[in-house]
Design a protein around this motif. Structure first.
Motif, PDB file in Angstrom:
ATOM      1  N   VAL A   1      50.948  44.669  54.258  1.00 12.87           N
ATOM      2  CA  VAL A   1      50.338  45.484  53.193  1.00 12.87           C
ATOM      3  C   VAL A   1      51.145  45.275  51.906  1.00 12.87           C
ATOM      4  O   VAL A   1      52.338  45.564  51.867  1.00 12.87           O
ATOM      5  N   PRO A   2      50.521  44.736  50.866  1.00 10.64           N
ATOM      6  CA  PRO A   2      51.294  44.382  49.667  1.00 10.64           C
ATOM      7  C   PRO A   2      51.676  45.592  48.823  1.00 10.64           C
ATOM      8  O   PRO A   2      50.830  46.195  48.153  1.00 10.64           O
ATOM      9  N   GLU A   3      52.962  45.899  48.844  1.00 12.42           N
ATOM     10  CA  GLU A   3      53.497  47.040  48.091  1.00 12.42           C
ATOM     11  C   GLU A   3      53.210  46.887  46.598  1.00 12.42           C
ATOM     12  O   GLU A   3      52.996  47.868  45.881  1.00 12.42           O
ATOM     13  N   GLU A   4      53.190  45.619  46.137  1.00  8.94           N
ATOM     14  CA  GLU A   4      52.997  45.364  44.703  1.00  8.94           C
ATOM     15  C   GLU A   4      51.675  45.945  44.207  1.00  8.94           C
ATOM     16  O   GLU A   4      51.610  46.502  43.103  1.00  8.94           O
ATOM     17  N   ILE A   5      50.618  45.818  44.998  1.00 12.05           N
ATOM     18  CA  ILE A   5      49.302  46.325  44.579  1.00 12.05           C
ATOM     19  C   ILE A   5      49.342  47.856  44.481  1.00 12.05           C
ATOM     20  O   ILE A   5      48.800  48.448  43.549  1.00 12.05           O
ATOM     21  N   VAL A   6      50.031  48.459  45.423  1.00 10.79           N
ATOM     22  CA  VAL A   6      50.149  49.923  45.417  1.00 10.79           C
ATOM     23  C   VAL A   6      50.908  50.373  44.167  1.00 10.79           C
ATOM     24  O   VAL A   6      50.456  51.254  43.428  1.00 10.79           O
ATOM     25  N   LEU A   7      52.048  49.728  43.908  1.00 11.25           N
ATOM     26  CA  LEU A   7      52.864  50.113  42.747  1.00 11.25           C
ATOM     27  C   LEU A   7      52.126  49.855  41.435  1.00 11.25           C
ATOM     28  O   LEU A   7      52.241  50.632  40.488  1.00 11.25           O
ATOM     29  N   ALA A   8      51.359  48.767  41.403  1.00 11.96           N
ATOM     30  CA  ALA A   8      50.655  48.416  40.172  1.00 11.96           C
ATOM     31  C   ALA A   8      49.614  49.467  39.796  1.00 11.96           C
ATOM     32  O   ALA A   8      49.221  49.578  38.637  1.00 11.96           O
ATOM     33  N   ALA A   9      49.181  50.240  40.785  1.00 10.41           N
ATOM     34  CA  ALA A   9      48.223  51.308  40.514  1.00 10.41           C
ATOM     35  C   ALA A   9      48.945  52.643  40.342  1.00 10.41           C
ATOM     36  O   ALA A   9      48.336  53.710  40.466  1.00 10.41           O
TER      37      ALA A   9
ATOM     38  N   THR B   1      43.053  50.962  36.912  1.00 12.28           N
ATOM     39  CA  THR B   1      42.688  49.545  36.956  1.00 12.28           C
ATOM     40  C   THR B   1      43.970  48.718  36.951  1.00 12.28           C
ATOM     41  O   THR B   1      44.849  48.912  36.102  1.00 12.28           O
ATOM     42  N   ILE B   2      44.073  47.833  37.921  1.00  9.35           N
ATOM     43  CA  ILE B   2      45.298  47.016  38.020  1.00  9.35           C
ATOM     44  C   ILE B   2      45.169  45.827  37.075  1.00  9.35           C
ATOM     45  O   ILE B   2      44.430  44.880  37.337  1.00  9.35           O
ATOM     46  N   THR B   3      45.876  45.908  35.989  1.00  7.30           N
ATOM     47  CA  THR B   3      45.854  44.820  35.002  1.00  7.30           C
ATOM     48  C   THR B   3      46.939  43.801  35.355  1.00  7.30           C
ATOM     49  O   THR B   3      47.831  44.068  36.167  1.00  7.30           O
ATOM     50  N   ALA B   4      46.862  42.644  34.673  1.00  5.81           N
ATOM     51  CA  ALA B   4      47.879  41.598  34.893  1.00  5.81           C
ATOM     52  C   ALA B   4      49.264  42.133  34.557  1.00  5.81           C
ATOM     53  O   ALA B   4      50.247  41.866  35.255  1.00  5.81           O
ATOM     54  N   GLU B   5      49.315  42.920  33.499  1.00  4.52           N
ATOM     55  CA  GLU B   5      50.607  43.461  33.064  1.00  4.52           C
ATOM     56  C   GLU B   5      51.205  44.409  34.115  1.00  4.52           C
ATOM     57  O   GLU B   5      52.380  44.329  34.466  1.00  4.52           O
ATOM     58  N   ARG B   6      50.355  45.275  34.642  1.00  4.69           N
ATOM     59  CA  ARG B   6      50.809  46.228  35.666  1.00  4.69           C
ATOM     60  C   ARG B   6      51.282  45.494  36.930  1.00  4.69           C
ATOM     61  O   ARG B   6      52.313  45.824  37.513  1.00  4.69           O
ATOM     62  N   LEU B   7      50.475  44.502  37.319  1.00  2.00           N
ATOM     63  CA  LEU B   7      50.820  43.790  38.558  1.00  2.00           C
ATOM     64  C   LEU B   7      52.103  42.989  38.368  1.00  2.00           C
ATOM     65  O   LEU B   7      52.943  42.936  39.272  1.00  2.00           O
ATOM     66  N   LYS B   8      52.263  42.398  37.205  1.00  2.00           N
ATOM     67  CA  LYS B   8      53.489  41.630  36.930  1.00  2.00           C
ATOM     68  C   LYS B   8      54.719  42.534  37.081  1.00  2.00           C
ATOM     69  O   LYS B   8      55.707  42.174  37.709  1.00  2.00           O
ATOM     70  N   LYS B   9      54.636  43.716  36.498  1.00  2.00           N
ATOM     71  CA  LYS B   9      55.754  44.655  36.563  1.00  2.00           C
ATOM     72  C   LYS B   9      56.081  45.005  38.032  1.00  2.00           C
ATOM     73  O   LYS B   9      57.236  45.035  38.442  1.00  2.00           O
TER      74      LYS B   9
ATOM     75  N   ILE C   1      45.533  37.983  36.123  1.00  2.00           N
ATOM     76  CA  ILE C   1      45.419  38.750  37.371  1.00  2.00           C
ATOM     77  C   ILE C   1      45.084  37.806  38.546  1.00  2.00           C
ATOM     78  O   ILE C   1      45.612  37.961  39.648  1.00  2.00           O
ATOM     79  N   GLU C   2      44.250  36.782  38.261  1.00  2.00           N
ATOM     80  CA  GLU C   2      43.892  35.831  39.326  1.00  2.00           C
ATOM     81  C   GLU C   2      45.139  35.073  39.797  1.00  2.00           C
ATOM     82  O   GLU C   2      45.375  34.898  41.001  1.00  2.00           O
ATOM     83  N   GLY C   3      45.920  34.616  38.828  1.00  2.00           N
ATOM     84  CA  GLY C   3      47.128  33.857  39.155  1.00  2.00           C
ATOM     85  C   GLY C   3      48.135  34.721  39.913  1.00  2.00           C
ATOM     86  O   GLY C   3      48.757  34.275  40.885  1.00  2.00           O
ATOM     87  N   GLU C   4      48.281  35.949  39.502  1.00  2.00           N
ATOM     88  CA  GLU C   4      49.235  36.846  40.164  1.00  2.00           C
ATOM     89  C   GLU C   4      48.779  37.166  41.588  1.00  2.00           C
ATOM     90  O   GLU C   4      49.597  37.197  42.514  1.00  2.00           O
ATOM     91  N   MET C   5      47.481  37.399  41.748  1.00  2.00           N
ATOM     92  CA  MET C   5      46.972  37.681  43.089  1.00  2.00           C
ATOM     93  C   MET C   5      47.194  36.474  44.001  1.00  2.00           C
ATOM     94  O   MET C   5      47.584  36.623  45.163  1.00  2.00           O
ATOM     95  N   GLU C   6      46.966  35.262  43.477  1.00  2.00           N
ATOM     96  CA  GLU C   6      47.193  34.045  44.265  1.00  2.00           C
ATOM     97  C   GLU C   6      48.660  33.959  44.693  1.00  2.00           C
ATOM     98  O   GLU C   6      48.978  33.611  45.827  1.00  2.00           O
ATOM     99  N   ALA C   7      49.545  34.270  43.744  1.00  2.00           N
ATOM    100  CA  ALA C   7      50.987  34.198  44.033  1.00  2.00           C
ATOM    101  C   ALA C   7      51.353  35.209  45.127  1.00  2.00           C
ATOM    102  O   ALA C   7      52.133  34.916  46.040  1.00  2.00           O
ATOM    103  N   LEU C   8      50.744  36.366  45.036  1.00  2.00           N
ATOM    104  CA  LEU C   8      50.979  37.421  46.015  1.00  2.00           C
ATOM    105  C   LEU C   8      50.490  36.973  47.407  1.00  2.00           C
ATOM    106  O   LEU C   8      51.197  37.093  48.413  1.00  2.00           O
TER     107      LEU C   8
END
Ligand code: BJ8
Length: 431
Positions: A80-88, A197-205, A328-335
């Motif tokens: 379960v990707p913690e990053e997605i949870v934190l990004a929201a 909404t999980i933006t690229a900026e939020r997910l990067k952080k 966001i696409e690139g970050e999701m791929e990396a994840l």
């Protein structure tokens, strides 16, 4: 615990009497297992504090966050990707439990021959003693082993808001596609839950936050390659366990401080056990709080644990997410790339895991591997045959342990582990 948290626990729907019994047992075990250790790093006082407040202050923090509209997501698996949870702007907490508590209740719903990890999660829920489960606005289950995936069908009856994430069982192109689509679906579900909404900026952080946590844990892991070992396996396991509960930024700071202290110890050539103490790598099923039995037996039998090939350990924390993408696409791929590498025994074939055990044994200079499988866990029990065979090719001895959460077999385990350690103990004259 300093404050009176009983009103908070009552509000969370907990059974105070059963919870008192659990906390009492947990406090005693913690005293015996951790506080009785000698030459502990001073920085472990942070972990002692966190553990003393694990059902108190941390739950209050979750409660306070929820009062402001933030959500809590409970998980049972490192997929379960913690990053997605934190990004929201939500909070991710581990729900796996490592105590034989509420098994009688659990066995009314599950077959007796279900692994302890699953039974414990059910037991904690049914006896209303886990404030993390009670605080979760979403509980994520995954289709990993058969035990878990079928148990979640029943868990839905006792826990609202269960979300199921499908995890493939192979690592081919089609499996990667399924895995990716499940990560996107999870992102949407978390957005719906939180209204964010999980933006690229939020997910990067979030990616950077979780990467930093993993870097700190990896730094700790590498320091353990030194002889004498600067920290015990028990304390290292505790750090890996707390990684699933604590605030990630605060936790990372505390672990880096411990690492600074350990570097000082290494410079002074001092450690938790004398140089040439037999060194053991543990490999296998995850160990959740308060499952400290096996490491305790190992480290009171004349060896020091120098690494954990486990989801509560290096399997769960290794590999960083690429921080370069900025869409966001690139970050999701990396994840997805990072998480798809996790070599859980539910995958077939799973050569990566064996390769990783061998590389860990060499890197951390382990004299032998103790393979730990929870009773009734088919993936790890079955896979241990191939692991042992491959390790033998590299001259790495392995001892297979199959056990549960009860204390009944401690004597027997000690006898077997002492005998195993004796096979590679160096005679004093050879130092
Ligand atoms: S990625 S190891 S955390 S599934 S012990 S419940 S396997 S029968 S825990 Fe795990 Fe995710 Fe894999 Fe890691 Fe089933 Fe075995 Fe029980 Fe287990």
């Amino acid at each position: 615990m300093a404050a009176d948290y009983r009103p908070m626990w009552t509000e969370l729907g907990m059974d105070l009497k059963a919870h008192d019994a659990l906390l009492d047992a947990l406090g005693k075990a913690y005293q015996d297992v951790f506080l009785s250790q000698k030459v502990r790093p001073e920085g472990m006082s942070y972990l002692d504090f966190v553990m003393s407040e694990v059902h108190g202050l941390r739950i209050k923090e979750l409660n306070d966050a929820r009062a402001t509209g933030r959500k809590v997501v409970g998980t049972f698996c490192v997929f379960v990707p913690e990053e997605i949870v934190l990004a929201a702007d939500a909070i991710c907490v581990g729900l796996c439990a490592g105590a034989e508590f509420g098994f009688e209740e659990a066995e009314k719903l599950l077959p007796r021959n279900t692994c302890g990890l699953i039974k414990s999660a059910f037991g904690f829920k049914l006896t209303k003693v886990c404030p993390y489960t009670q605080s979760s606005d979403m509980v994520v289950g995954e289709t990993t082993c058969d035990g878990k995936k079928k148990a979640y069908e029943i868990f839905k009856d006792i826990q609202p808001n269960v979300y199921i994430m499908e995890i493939p069982q192979m690592k081919n192109t089609a499996d990667r596609q399924l895995f990716a689509s499940e990560y996107w679906r999870f992102k949407e579900a978390v957005e719906k839950l939180t209204g964010v909404t999980i933006t690229a900026e939020r997910l990067k952080k979030a990616i950077i936050t979780v990467n930093n946590k993993r870097k700190a844990l990896h730094r700790l892991a590498l320091l353990r390659a030194t002889d004498p070992a600067p920290i015990s396996g028990l304390d290292s396991l505790l750090i890996n366990q707390v990684a699933f509960y604590d605030d990630p930024v605060r936790f990372t700071g505390a672990i880096n401080k411990i690492c600074d202290e350990l570097e000082g110890r290494i410079k002074q050539n001092s450690g938790v056990a004398p140089k040439h103490t037999p060194r053991v790598l543990i490999s296998g099923c995850p160990m959740s709080v308060p499952n400290w039995k096996l490491p305790l037996v190992i480290e009171t039998s004349g060896a020091v644990i120098v690494g954990e090939e486990s989801c509560v350990g290096e399997r769960g924390q290794r590999n960083l997410v690429d921080e370069k993408p900025h869409t966001i696409e690139g970050e999701m791929e990396a994840l997805i790339d990072r998480y798809f590498k996790i070599d859980c025994a539910v995958f077939t074939p799973n050569q990566d895991r064996t390769d990783h055990i061998i590389s860990m044994a060499k890197e951390y200079k382990a004299d032998g591997v103790i393979h730990y499988a929870l009773q009734f866990c088919s993936p790890y029990t079955v896979e241990s045959y191939l692991v042992e065979k491959e390790l033998a090719k590299h001259g790495i001895p392995m001892l297979k342990i199959e056990t549960d959460y009860s204390m009944e077999d401690v004597g027997q385990l000690k006898t077997r582990i002492e005998a195993f350690i004796e096979t590679f103990r160096q005679p004093a004259w050879s130092h």
